[in-house]
Enzyme design. Structure first.
Site, mmCIF file in Angstrom:
data_model
loop_
_atom_site.group_PDB
_atom_site.id
_atom_site.type_symbol
_atom_site.label_atom_id
_atom_site.label_comp_id
_atom_site.label_asym_id
_atom_site.label_seq_id
_atom_site.Cartn_x
_atom_site.Cartn_y
_atom_site.Cartn_z
ATOM 1 N N GLU A 167 0.837 -1.208 0.000
ATOM 2 C CA GLU A 167 0.000 0.000 0.000
ATOM 3 C C GLU A 167 0.869 1.254 0.000
ATOM 4 O O GLU A 167 0.822 2.071 0.916
ATOM 5 C CB GLU A 167 -0.969 -0.026 1.181
ATOM 6 C CG GLU A 167 -1.987 -1.147 1.087
ATOM 7 C CD GLU A 167 -3.087 -1.068 2.122
ATOM 8 O OE1 GLU A 167 -4.204 -1.548 1.848
ATOM 9 O OE2 GLU A 167 -2.833 -0.545 3.233
ATOM 10 N N GLU A 266 -6.266 -6.740 -1.749
ATOM 11 C CA GLU A 266 -6.891 -6.903 -0.426
ATOM 12 C C GLU A 266 -8.355 -6.515 -0.511
ATOM 13 O O GLU A 266 -8.692 -5.476 -1.075
ATOM 14 C CB GLU A 266 -6.201 -6.028 0.630
ATOM 15 C CG GLU A 266 -4.774 -6.374 0.926
ATOM 16 C CD GLU A 266 -4.188 -5.515 2.044
ATOM 17 O OE1 GLU A 266 -4.976 -4.960 2.853
ATOM 18 O OE2 GLU A 266 -2.955 -5.381 2.107
#
Length: 363
Positions: A167, A266
């Site tokens: 991320e 995710e």
């Protein structure tokens, strides 16, 4: 006859030369993905070694005790995603644990997807802290460390998929790799990790991972010159919005603009808003839900079915990873240091497989 023979040889030679032409060619288009299957049907079960060591028992959909990994395999899961921290305080998600667990997963027939956090703990858009042992390195030494560390992991474990950072909306390895303050250094660090993978395990598919949809186009424009294979996106309704049409449009737009395949790296959804230990849950309010998808076993399944349908309808999407599939309340019913995710796991409060696991077999 001789003239015909030599003429034939000449034609073969010309044809061979044309095949060896070194003229630069346009990049190959992103290969389309079959509508009939998603190559990546993954779960992130990074905490499983710790949960398993505590003696946690899992049950299949029929309520029978069964090996956790066997339940996943029978449900259609074909890839396991694992985080990797550099020097974690308790050893969990460190190299030795991940390497050992990777061997177990390979023996079960799973493909491996490693997520390199380049930190001793969680790395995400708000946290990109360098490992303590790397904090005093010069920038050139840090770049070499990223290369050497990545090369070691890539060579030792040889994952099918590997993320350079987790991320990394704001960059990684702060402060040097902060994309806003040091964009060139960020790209150099990212390239160092990519180069290490290409050198040691060229068959690995490299993922660059961005959380959410806002600013994703800008971010992937910044890394367009990096030699990676797959755009990875996190999508959690609580943080990234409840507009599934926007998710679909973003996947298709990014794939087309940057000529990359896309994976949802995710995602997760609750099967209840209740809790099974005394640890505060991350998702616990109706306002966290998408209208039409209740916090129920069926609602969780329908959410995941919709995600899969969006991906299957895209020419460039290759699959998804369900995050925290294993995160039941493993540390006891009164633990305040247990699971903040047990209502989003793929097993209910009795550790029984939920209907959402059936979606992994939807081809």
């Amino acid at each position: 006859m001789k003239k015909l023979f030599f003429l034939s040889i000449l034609l073969v030679f010309i044809a061979a030369c044309s095949k060896d032409d070194d003229t630069p060619k346009s990049p190959e288009p992103t290969p389309p993905v079959s509508e009939d299957e998603l190559p990546v049907r993954a779960v992130d079960i990074s905490a499983f070694p710790e949960i398993n060591a505590a003696g946690t028992i899992f049950y299949n959909a029929a309520g029978q005790k069964e090996d956790f990994l066997d339940i996943l395999k029978a449900s259609g899961v074909n890839t396991v995603r694992l985080r990797l921290w550099v020097d974690p305080a308790q050893g969990h998600s460190g190299f030795e644990e991940v390497k050992l667990f990777s061997q177990t997963l390979r023996n079960k027939g799973f493909a491996l997807w490693l997520t390199l956090h380049y930190s001793n703990s969680w790395a995400d858009p708000g946290n990109q802290t360098k490992p303590e042992a790397w904090k005093d390195l010069s920038f050139d030494a840090l770049k070499k460390q990223v290369h050497d560390y990545t090369a070691m992991i890539s060579e030792e474990i040889k994952p099918e998929y590997i993320q350079i950072g987790n991320e990394i909306n704001s960059g990684f390895l702060f402060p040097e790799g902060n994309i806003s303050k040091h964009p060139n250094q960020f790209l150099e660090l990212l390239a160092a990790g990519v180069t290490a993978v290409r050198e040691t395990n060229p068959d690995s598919k490299i993922i660059v991972h961005f959380a959410g949809l806002d600013n994703a186009d800008w971010f992937f424009g910044q890394v367009a010159g990096i030699d990676y294979n797959i755009i990875g996106l996190s999508y959690y309704p609580i943080w990234h919005g409840k507009d599934l049409d926007l998710l679909e449009n973003s996947i298709n737009s990014l794939a087309s603009k940057y000529n990359r395949q896309v994976v949802i790296a995710e995602t997760a959804y609750p099967f209840t808003l209740d809790y099974n230990d005394w640890t505060n849950n991350i998702v616990g309010l109706n306002e966290h839900l998408i209208p039409g998808y209740p916090a129920s076993a069926q609602g969780q399944k329908e959410f995941l079915e919709t995600i899969v349908q969006i991906l299957k309808e895209s020419d460039a999407a290759i699959g998804f990873s369900y995050w925290g599939a294993e995160l039941v309340a493993w540390n006891g019913a009164e633990s305040t240091q247990g699971s903040p995710w047990e209502n989003q796991a793929l097993f209910d409060f009795k550790n029984k497989a939920l209907p959402a696991l059936e979606v992994f077999n939807l081809q």
